[in-house]
Design a protein around this motif. Structure first.
Motif, short mmCIF file in Angstrom:
data_model
loop_
_atom_site.label_atom_id
_atom_site.label_comp_id
_atom_site.label_asym_id
_atom_site.label_seq_id
_atom_site.Cartn_x
_atom_site.Cartn_y
_atom_site.Cartn_z
N ARG A 198 0.82 -1.28 0.00
CA ARG A 198 0.12 0.00 0.14
C ARG A 198 0.79 1.25 0.08
NH1 ARG A 198 -3.05 -2.83 4.35
NH2 ARG A 198 -4.40 -4.07 3.28
N GLU A 199 1.96 0.92 0.74
CA GLU A 199 3.02 2.40 0.69
C GLU A 199 3.33 2.60 -0.78
OE1 GLU A 199 5.22 2.88 4.69
OE2 GLU A 199 6.78 2.67 3.15
N ASP A 218 2.08 2.08 -3.43
CA ASP A 218 0.73 2.62 -4.08
C ASP A 218 0.68 4.06 -3.59
OD1 ASP A 218 -1.91 2.52 -5.54
OD2 ASP A 218 -2.40 2.83 -3.48
N ASN A 219 0.71 4.34 -2.51
CA ASN A 219 0.70 5.66 -2.15
C ASN A 219 1.78 6.54 -2.70
OD1 ASN A 219 -0.40 4.43 1.09
ND2 ASN A 219 -1.62 4.79 -0.54
N MET A 220 2.81 5.83 -3.06
CA MET A 220 3.93 6.66 -3.48
C MET A 220 4.14 6.65 -5.06
SD MET A 220 7.17 5.83 -0.87
CE MET A 220 7.32 4.09 -1.38
N GLY A 221 3.11 5.96 -5.62
CA GLY A 221 3.07 6.21 -7.13
C GLY A 221 3.32 4.77 -8.06
N THR A 222 3.77 3.63 -7.41
CA THR A 222 3.85 2.60 -8.05
C THR A 222 2.68 2.11 -9.01
OG1 THR A 222 5.52 1.59 -6.44
CG2 THR A 222 4.59 0.17 -8.12
N PRO A 223 2.70 1.81 -10.23
CA PRO A 223 1.43 1.84 -10.99
C PRO A 223 1.05 0.28 -11.10
CG PRO A 223 3.31 1.80 -12.36
CD PRO A 223 3.82 2.02 -11.05
N TRP A 224 0.46 -0.20 -10.04
CA TRP A 224 0.09 -1.66 -9.72
C TRP A 224 -1.04 -1.77 -10.89
CZ3 TRP A 224 3.09 -4.42 -7.08
CH2 TRP A 224 3.69 -4.02 -6.01
N GLN A 253 11.80 2.19 -10.18
CA GLN A 253 11.47 3.52 -10.63
C GLN A 253 10.85 4.39 -9.47
OE1 GLN A 253 12.13 4.92 -13.73
NE2 GLN A 253 13.31 3.14 -14.36
N TYR A 272 13.41 5.16 -6.85
CA TYR A 272 14.24 6.19 -7.14
C TYR A 272 13.57 7.61 -7.44
CZ TYR A 272 18.18 7.90 -9.94
OH TYR A 272 19.26 8.96 -10.53
N GLU A 273 12.39 7.68 -7.95
CA GLU A 273 11.81 8.78 -7.99
C GLU A 273 11.73 9.55 -6.48
OE1 GLU A 273 9.43 7.08 -11.98
OE2 GLU A 273 8.38 7.57 -9.85
N GLN A 274 11.17 8.66 -5.72
CA GLN A 274 10.96 9.12 -4.11
C GLN A 274 12.34 9.68 -3.70
OE1 GLN A 274 7.83 9.88 -2.83
NE2 GLN A 274 7.22 9.27 -4.84
N LYS A 297 13.31 12.80 -4.98
CA LYS A 297 12.33 13.89 -4.18
C LYS A 297 12.91 14.12 -2.84
CE LYS A 297 8.25 13.84 -1.77
NZ LYS A 297 6.94 13.00 -1.54
N ASN A 311 10.12 14.83 -11.31
CA ASN A 311 9.72 13.75 -11.84
C ASN A 311 9.49 12.54 -10.89
OD1 ASN A 311 11.17 13.64 -15.35
ND2 ASN A 311 9.58 14.68 -14.30
N TRP A 312 8.42 12.75 -9.93
CA TRP A 312 8.03 11.80 -8.83
C TRP A 312 6.58 12.15 -8.58
CZ3 TRP A 312 12.19 15.19 -7.70
CH2 TRP A 312 11.86 16.39 -7.06
N VAL A 313 5.90 11.21 -8.12
CA VAL A 313 4.63 11.17 -7.62
C VAL A 313 4.60 12.03 -6.22
CG1 VAL A 313 2.56 10.39 -6.89
CG2 VAL A 313 3.42 9.34 -8.91
N SER A 347 2.62 12.53 -3.40
CA SER A 347 1.48 11.94 -3.01
C SER A 347 0.24 12.88 -2.43
CB SER A 347 1.78 10.74 -2.14
OG SER A 347 0.42 10.01 -2.05
N GLY A 383 0.68 3.49 3.69
CA GLY A 383 0.79 2.17 4.10
C GLY A 383 -0.69 1.76 4.64
N PHE A 389 -4.88 3.64 -2.71
CA PHE A 389 -5.74 4.46 -3.52
C PHE A 389 -6.65 3.60 -4.30
CE2 PHE A 389 -2.30 7.62 -2.81
CZ PHE A 389 -3.15 8.58 -2.56
N PHE A 420 -5.68 4.30 -14.97
CA PHE A 420 -4.51 3.65 -14.88
C PHE A 420 -3.98 3.55 -16.47
CE2 PHE A 420 -2.55 -0.54 -15.75
CZ PHE A 420 -1.38 -0.40 -15.23
N TYR A 453 -1.58 6.40 -17.67
CA TYR A 453 0.08 6.59 -17.30
C TYR A 453 0.84 5.06 -17.68
CZ TYR A 453 -1.72 5.33 -12.45
OH TYR A 453 -2.05 4.78 -11.56
N ARG A 509 3.66 11.71 -17.12
CA ARG A 509 3.19 10.37 -16.46
C ARG A 509 2.67 10.88 -14.97
NH1 ARG A 509 2.86 8.25 -12.49
NH2 ARG A 509 3.68 6.38 -11.53
N ARG A 532 -3.17 9.90 -8.14
CA ARG A 532 -2.42 10.06 -6.74
C ARG A 532 -1.72 11.19 -6.51
NH1 ARG A 532 -0.59 4.17 -7.38
NH2 ARG A 532 0.56 5.18 -9.39
#
Lengths: 567, 344
Positions: free
Chosen positions: A96-97, A99-105, A139, A142-144, A147, B133-135, B137, B145, B149, B156, B159, B195, B201
């Protein structure tokens, strides 16, 4: 350079998660990640299938409890049960974490994270993003990290720990861009360098750099390695290159077929069929081939992974990368014809011995991910548990190191130590007495491991393997680096990686020789059954006075009793 | 077995690899080395380079890691086109050689050269940071956690394809704007920005967009489509670039930046005359002061060479304007409708 509080070696999933968590735990710490490649190149990107977590999105009756049991059973009861509990309990939170940070599940119709069946799992609990799960997780992390402003030392090769007594003073590393040997004085070091299965060379699905750098460095510093003999062979590597076809291909309904056209898994796992655990499926394919029911080709013997009945749409949508790889590397379009596959060395269950918090026996040194052995995978890792492992234990190790870093005084790495390393490296470039070719040694190492320390093992083969490895280690002393450039000397890099693989290969072969039983990925034809009386314990490999010493450590049990492992 | 061995020999030939060389420690300028090796059908360019490195010249330097087309390390120019060496078959390159049987291997362009086929990726990473280039949130960190979302298949899908990007920098190397202006955002970073911006999100859309419309940003692209043509993952990068532009016009209006004004001037000319009124385009895009200051010398040169576009009164409407205007209106309505449904 001023001393670091935490140096993280490796920029894959475990290293990046450790970095983020360490920063979160204590933002005032001086933290850096050191990686021999740009972090987004790390081998985490190659994980296709997914990560297990009992979210119960797909199967409503799934639970953490079931996940723990599947993991322990899958490990052939060699996993430490408390560690497996941590892994599976943390799983839903970490997915979930991400997902919250942007992983495109990938998603289900109800907009929740999709899950699919995976080998050895009682419920469909593998969360995925098509067949690019590891890539998208890497990805995201790395993005986070960008950031959060994580400090990266990209394209630095870690060479050794600098040790004083029982304490680490930090890390000695080479800047690949300049060839300079540098000191990274650090209160704590976290190893997150990935696995060592590339020692099997062209019978391995791993990236070229999966040479077990962290494990070899720890080993040379006297830190014990655990369960090194357990190397997982993934059932479906591409015939020519050993590159991997994800278990997802079978999860989606792919068949394994021999040259008689039989779905032969019915002989070995009548219930689970193709979705039996990896060790079992690999042995089944190997047996089919050994008994003459494989296909033959100049590039070796193989069986078929048939996806044609799944239809073009499903293959295009859910397994696009697999289709691409089959076409690039085998010239086969899985929509039209079956993919030629054979087992390939894929994952190292063994690694640096750590506790559940990521600590090694050496003060200030931690490890996480594939390079560590907590152990959650025991004798055999379940598909979908490795991404999970690097995330969960990467985070834990980052947290522990951040909490403990300030309790250690920083040491001082001397110029003499750096000079010694620089001289050793220079010596490989001297023509006098240095004539062994790196390529030959590496091929021979891969060959002897594949033949003598492969899927099926026995005493006489293993003895031969141990002798050949010793001879190769001797020959390595005369290895020659033919490129004498300081800038981006990739030839030197290859040689230093080979040294790490050679150091570790001895522990793999010795552990396999000592363990007189068959358990999980370790199959002794001369000891075909599991022997819990004698061998329900971890193998410990420690370098003492320049010599390998084998020891043991008990397995932590919990609520699950030893059972026979059938599927 | 005999049959396959024979096929084996048939599918084998000598191929020359002409490899770009430069070791900054010793060479003052680059040169090419030729390596002729026997190559079997089915061998990738990367494996050929490995062969050269192991058997002929250990000093040939390039990045390599996964060898399976997913890590993005081995981007290089093969016969002039940027691609991954590990997924490029030698056999497929043979018909593309300028000199028969000689495959040319060069480093990626538009990034600083470090050695031989290795370029510095730091500028690209710097741009990823600059354009965020990051989400970011929309969920506060302490809440993370606890729950996932909810993301629909449609959301979906906006992106999904863009997340295929492996940052191999082939598009960066092929970009025609970057050749002229190294500060340009670059296609990969535009793709990643897009993207992030379409991710439900994310909460940084407006900030990111404000940066993207600045100088060296999204409006500098000239639609040459080289990035999209060369993308090793077949990602429609231009759709992302157009997506950002449309988004910028929608969110920030037409008077926002020179880029938006330029697009608007194009649209109004096409609507009115069916063709461009080029002479006044710079004024309408960048204003009078800027144009006089920056373009006057060029205008003078153009007049001297008699290459000036016709003055506005001489630009006649295209034939069939009436029907065209109807179709044009229909098209614009269509696009607007699409946007509405898309952005719901």
């Amino acid at each position: 350079m001023k001393p670091f509080d935490i140096i993280i070696v490796g920029g894959g999933g475990a290293g990046l998660y450790a970095a983020m968590e360490a920063m979160k735990t204590n933002p005032s710490l001086n933290i850096a990640v050191l990686s021999k490649v740009y972090p987004n190149r790390s081998h985490t990107s190659a994980a296709q299938g997914g990560a297990n977590a009992a979210l119960a999105n797909t199967a409503k009756d799934d639970s953490v409890e079931l996940h723990i049991f599947d993991t322990i059973k899958g490990s052939d009861y060699l996993a430490d049960q408390d560690a497996a509990e941590v892994l599976c309990t943390e799983a839903p939170k970490i997915i979930r974490e991400l997902d919250n940070m942007g992983t495109p599940w990938s998603r289900l119709d109800d907009k929740t994270i999709a899950q699919r069946p995976f080998g050895g799992a009682g419920r469909p609990r593998c969360c995925y993003c098509a067949d690019k799960t590891g890539h998208t997780i890497l990805q995201t992390l790395y993005e986070q990290c960008l950031k959060k402003g994580v400090v990266f030392f990209n394209e630095y090769l870690a060479l050794n720990l600098s040790v004083k007594g029982s304490r680490s003073k930090g890390l000695i590393a080479m800047d690949i861009k300049t060839g300079k040997i540098e000191a990274f004085t650090a209160r704590t070091v976290i190893f997150a360098t990935g696995g060592y299965a590339k020692m099997y060379w062209n019978r391995s699905s791993n990236a070229l750099g999966n040479s077990g750098d962290g494990q070899a460095i720890a080993y040379r510093a006297g830190i014990p390695l655990k369960d090194m003999e357990f190397v997982q062979f993934h059932p479906t590597g591409l015939r020519k290159s050993g590159l991997l076809v994800t278990e997802g291909a079978r999860g989606e309904g792919g068949y394994l077929v021999n040259s008689l056209g039989e779905r032969f898994m019915s002989r070995y796992a009548p219930e689970k069929m193709e979705l039996g655990p990896r060790d079992l499926v690999s042995r089944s394919i190997e047996t089919e081939i050994l008994q003459g029911r494989g296909f033959d080709s100049p590039a070796g013997k193989y069986v078929h992974l048939d996806l044609t009945h799944l239809g073009a749409d499903l293959i295009r949508q859910r397994l696009p990368q697999i289709r691409e790889m089959s076409m690039y590397f085998e010239g086969v379009d899985p929509i039209e014809e079956p993919i030629p596959v054979r087992p390939t060395a894929h994952y190292s269950m063994g690694g640096i011995d750590t506790d559940n918090q990521g600590r090694t026996v050496m003060e200030g040194v931690y490890a996480a991910g594939e390079c560590a052995c907590v152990s959650v995978h025991g004798a055999n890792r379940l598909g979908g548990n490795s991404l999970l492992d690097i995330l969960v234990f990467g985070r834990i190790a980052g947290h522990t190191a951040a909490e403990e870093a300030r309790s250690f005084e920083p040491g001082n790495i001397t110029d003499a130590e750096l000079k010694e390393h620089a001289e050793e490296i220079r010596s490989y470039m001297q023509p006098s007495g240095h004539y062994e070719r790196y390529g030959a040694l590496r091929e021979e190492l891969g060959h002897t491991l594949g033949t003598n320390v492969g899927i099926y093992r026995e005493a006489s083969l293993l003895r031969k393997g141990i002798e050949e490895i010793a001879a190769l280690r001797e020959r390595f002393k005369k290895v020659r680096v033919f490129d004498s450039s300081d800038v981006f000397n990739t030839n030197l890099l290859q040689v230093l990686e080979l040294r790490n693989m050679l150091d570790l290969s001895e522990t793999v072969a010795a552990g396999a020789y000592a363990r007189e039983e068959s358990r999980g990925s370790h199959t002794r034809t001369d000891f075909p059954t599991r022997d819990d009386g004698k061998w329900h314990k971890h193998t410990m490999a420690t370098l003492v006075d320049g010599k390998l010493e084998l020891g043991e450590k008990p397995v932590t049990m919990g609520r699950y009793e030893l059972q026979e492992r059938t599927y | 077995m005999t049959v396959s061995s024979e096929q084996h020999i048939e599918g084998k030939r000598d191929v020359t690899f002409r490899v770009f060389r430069l070791n900054p420690q010793v060479d003052s300028k680059p040169y090419f080395d030729d390596y002729t090796i026997p190559v079997e059908r089915g061998i990738t360019v990367l494996r050929a380079l490995n062969y050269i490195k192991e058997n002929i010249d250990a000093s040939v330097s390039y990045r390599v890691f996964c060898q399976a087309g997913i890590c993005g390390s081995c981007g290089m120019r093969i016969n002039g086109i940027s691609k991954l060496a590990c997924t490029t078959q030698v056999w497929d390159e043979l018909p593309k050689c300028r000199e028969a049987g000689i495959i040319k291997i060069e480093p990626l362009r538009n990034l600083p050269l470090l050695k031989d086929l290795i370029v510095d990726m730091d500028p690209l990473v710097g741009k990823m940071k600059h354009y965020r280039n990051w989400v970011e949130s929309s969920m506060p960190e302490p809440e993370m956690g606890k729950k996932e979302f909810l993301v629909s298949e449609e959301e979906f899908s906006r992106y999904d394809k863009a997340t295929d990007c492996i940052l191999c920098a082939s598009c960066v190397s092929e970009c025609s704007i970057l050749r002229a202006n190294k500060e340009y955002v670059s296609p990969a970073v535009l793709l990643k920005s897009y993207r992030m911006n379409v991710d439900t999100r994310d909460s940084l859309h407006d900030v990111r967009l404000a940066e993207l419309v600045q100088d060296h940003g999204v409006w500098d692209c000239t639609h040459c489509y080289r990035c999209q043509e060369t993308c090793v993952k077949n990602i429609p990068i231009m759709e992302a670039i157009h997506g950002i532009r449309e988004d910028a016009i929608e969110c920030r209006g037409l008077k926002d930046t020179a880029g938006a004004k330029h697009a608007e001037a194009f649209m109004s000319d096409i609507e009115k005359k069916g063709k461009l009124v080029e002479a006044t385009l710079p004024f309408r895009t960048n204003g009078v002061a800027w144009t006089v200051k920056n373009l006057l010398p060029m205008a003078v040169k153009m007049i001297l060479k008699r290459r000036t576009p016709p003055p506005p009164p001489l630009v006649k409407s295209s034939k069939g304007m009436k029907q065209f205007r109807e179709e044009f209106r229909e098209m614009t309505e269509h696009v607007k409708d699409d946007h509405k449904t898309h952005n719901k």
